[in-house]
Enzyme design. Structure first.
Site, PDB file in Angstrom:
ATOM      1  N   ALA A   1       0.865  -1.179   0.000  1.00  0.00           N
ATOM      2  CA  ALA A   1       0.000   0.000   0.000  1.00  0.00           C
ATOM      3  C   ALA A   1       0.903   1.230   0.000  1.00  0.00           C
ATOM      4  O   ALA A   1       1.632   1.471   0.957  1.00  0.00           O
ATOM      5  CB  ALA A   1      -0.898  -0.012   1.228  1.00  0.00           C
TER       6      ALA A   1
ATOM      7  N   SER B   1       1.075   5.152  -0.129  1.00  0.00           N
ATOM      8  CA  SER B   1       0.293   6.378   0.080  1.00  0.00           C
ATOM      9  C   SER B   1       0.830   7.556  -0.690  1.00  0.00           C
ATOM     10  O   SER B   1       0.145   8.563  -0.867  1.00  0.00           O
ATOM     11  CB  SER B   1       0.274   6.721   1.574  1.00  0.00           C
TER      12      SER B   1
ATOM     13  N   GLY C   1       3.867   8.742   0.376  1.00  0.00           N
ATOM     14  CA  GLY C   1       4.811   9.276   1.340  1.00  0.00           C
ATOM     15  C   GLY C   1       6.094   8.476   1.377  1.00  0.00           C
ATOM     16  O   GLY C   1       6.214   7.409   0.762  1.00  0.00           O
TER      17      GLY C   1
ATOM     18  N   ASP D   1       7.495   6.864   3.953  1.00  0.00           N
ATOM     19  CA  ASP D   1       7.459   5.626   4.735  1.00  0.00           C
ATOM     20  C   ASP D   1       6.993   4.434   3.902  1.00  0.00           C
ATOM     21  O   ASP D   1       7.633   3.371   3.899  1.00  0.00           O
ATOM     22  CB  ASP D   1       6.552   5.791   5.958  1.00  0.00           C
ATOM     23  N   SER D   2       5.890   4.598   3.196  1.00  0.00           N
ATOM     24  CA  SER D   2       5.365   3.476   2.413  1.00  0.00           C
ATOM     25  C   SER D   2       6.274   3.154   1.233  1.00  0.00           C
ATOM     26  O   SER D   2       6.376   1.995   0.819  1.00  0.00           O
ATOM     27  CB  SER D   2       3.940   3.771   1.935  1.00  0.00           C
TER      28      SER D   2
ATOM     29  N   CYS E   1     -10.133   3.929   9.438  1.00  0.00           N
ATOM     30  CA  CYS E   1      -9.550   3.685   8.126  1.00  0.00           C
ATOM     31  C   CYS E   1      -8.700   2.419   8.157  1.00  0.00           C
ATOM     32  O   CYS E   1      -8.762   1.594   7.244  1.00  0.00           O
ATOM     33  CB  CYS E   1      -8.717   4.882   7.688  1.00  0.00           C
TER      34      CYS E   1
ATOM     35  N   GLY F   1       3.720   1.197   5.501  1.00  0.00           N
ATOM     36  CA  GLY F   1       4.828   1.918   6.110  1.00  0.00           C
ATOM     37  C   GLY F   1       4.603   2.250   7.568  1.00  0.00           C
ATOM     38  O   GLY F   1       5.239   3.170   8.103  1.00  0.00           O
TER      39      GLY F   1
ATOM     40  N   CYS G   1      -7.416  13.417   6.805  1.00  0.00           N
ATOM     41  CA  CYS G   1      -7.120  13.471   5.368  1.00  0.00           C
ATOM     42  C   CYS G   1      -8.272  14.031   4.551  1.00  0.00           C
ATOM     43  O   CYS G   1      -8.041  14.671   3.524  1.00  0.00           O
ATOM     44  CB  CYS G   1      -6.728  12.089   4.865  1.00  0.00           C
TER      45      CYS G   1
END
Length: 365
Positions: free
Chosen positions: A6, A8, A10, A12-13, A101, A125, A198
């Site tokens: 997944a 996003s 960003g 981290d992911s 979510c 992430g 978000c």
């Protein structure tokens, strides 16, 4: 393993997906389109899941040399997260949309589709770790306490944990992740972290709710029931709030007053001194376990009631389908609708949505 990463948009992911590739897994990247507003663009560092985020995720996938797709989950997100957020505020509760979510989208809808398509696990992430314990897989805090996200993952069940992959859990700091992204040539290396809700990218939760549930004037009461001010809509207030009360008269002792209770049925808000926010007990019927349930119906644990609050030692007890938690020292400013996550050391035991609170400060009328 066949891994669905997944992404996003960003850093981290992106790094999590890269580490999954390095580990030899067969990785496919996917970005979740959660809004039907196709022209939505990022505003500063607020929000996520925008057009720009989708493009950033695609660039990262291209850099890693993995297939990439965008999946439209906007209808599911609207029904399970946004609608729930509105309904909770209308009921006078304080919801956590990030928990919903994770529960309903990333580790339910997404994981379900991933398994149907033959993937073994979903990679994200998040900063958390999975440990093979004596009773099966366990969810634990991340090595970096400052970035630990085990709280928002507390809604995951043991079955879901068996199909998750968190490559960042043992990373010592976010700086290491950014440096790694830089070294890999990922354009998101220095991208700011998203924050706030978000689907409310401008951060104006009060205005956003007013447009959707309406704003009806009502009274602000003190603990004796006396009217001390008026408001433009009870939905705009949360327990523990101090700013924006616009009270018509000061407290007798001259000290600030805080929101103690929101009563949607009567459209009233109750305020009082800070000490009245102390909570001696919390309880809820909607609870889940991150793995095998506790062996006893009463047990000691640590409880965390916000994503970045300190855990509090407590005693938990399950009786007649209700999980009740009594902390050693009172919680501060707990609101119905919040999520309480139970820990044993670094291990996540489970979580519940707070339905009922008991004040540690008796109300004298």
């Amino acid at each position: 393993m066949r891994i669905l990463a997944a992404m996003s948009g960003g850093v981290d992911s992106a790094v999590a997906a890269a580490r999954a590739v390095d580990a030899g897994h067969d990785v496919v990247g996917v970005h979740l389109a959660l809004s039907r507003a196709g022209g939505t663009l990022r505003a500063g560092s607020r929000g996520c899941c925008t057009v720009e985020d989708a493009l950033d995720a695609r660039r990262a996938a291209d850099r890693l040399g993995i297939p990439f797709y965008v999946w439209d989950f906007s209808e599911r997100f609207r029904d399970d997260v946004v609608a729930d957020f509105i309904a909770e505020y209308q009921a006078g509760r304080t919801p956590n949309p990030c928990m919903r979510c994770n529960e309903k989208i990333k580790f339910a809808a997404l994981l379900e589709r991933a398994l149907e398509l033959g993937f073994d696990a979903v990679c994200t992430g998040h900063y958390a770790t999975l440990v093979d314990g004596p009773d099966g897989l366990e969810l634990h805090r991340a090595s970096d306490a400052a970035k630990d996200q085990s709280y928002v993952l507390g809604v995951l069940t043991g079955e879901q944990l068996a199909h998750t992959y968190f490559p960042l859990g043992t990373t010592p700091s976010k700086a290491v992740v950014r440096a790694e992204a830089e070294a890999r040539g990922l354009s998101v290396a220095q991208k700011p972290d998203s924050h706030d809700i978000c689907f409310i990218p401008d951060g104006d939760t009060r205005g956003w709710l007013a447009e959707r549930v309406g704003a009806e004037k009502g009274d602000i009461l003190d603990r004796s029931g006396a009217v001390v001010g008026t408001h433009e809509g009870a939905h705009a207030f949360t327990v523990g709030q101090r700013r924006g009360l616009q009270l018509g008269m000061p407290a007798p002792d001259g000290k600030p007053r805080f929101v103690l209770e929101v009563r949607p049925v009567t459209n009233t808000v109750v305020v009082g001194p800070k000490e009245a926010l102390a909570t001696a007990q919390i309880a809820g019927e909607r609870f889940t376990w991150a793995g095998r349930p506790p062996a006893e119906t009463a047990f000691h644990c640590d409880v965390q009631i916000r994503a970045h609050s300190d855990p509090v030692p407590a005693r938990a007890e399950i009786s007649d389908g209700v999980l009740t938690v009594t902390p050693q020292s009172p919680f501060d400013g707990v609101a119905p609708g919040q999520t309480a996550v139970l820990y044993s050391g670094t291990r996540v035991l489970g979580q519940f949505t707070i339905d009922r609170t008991v004040s540690a400060a008796p109300i004298s009328v």
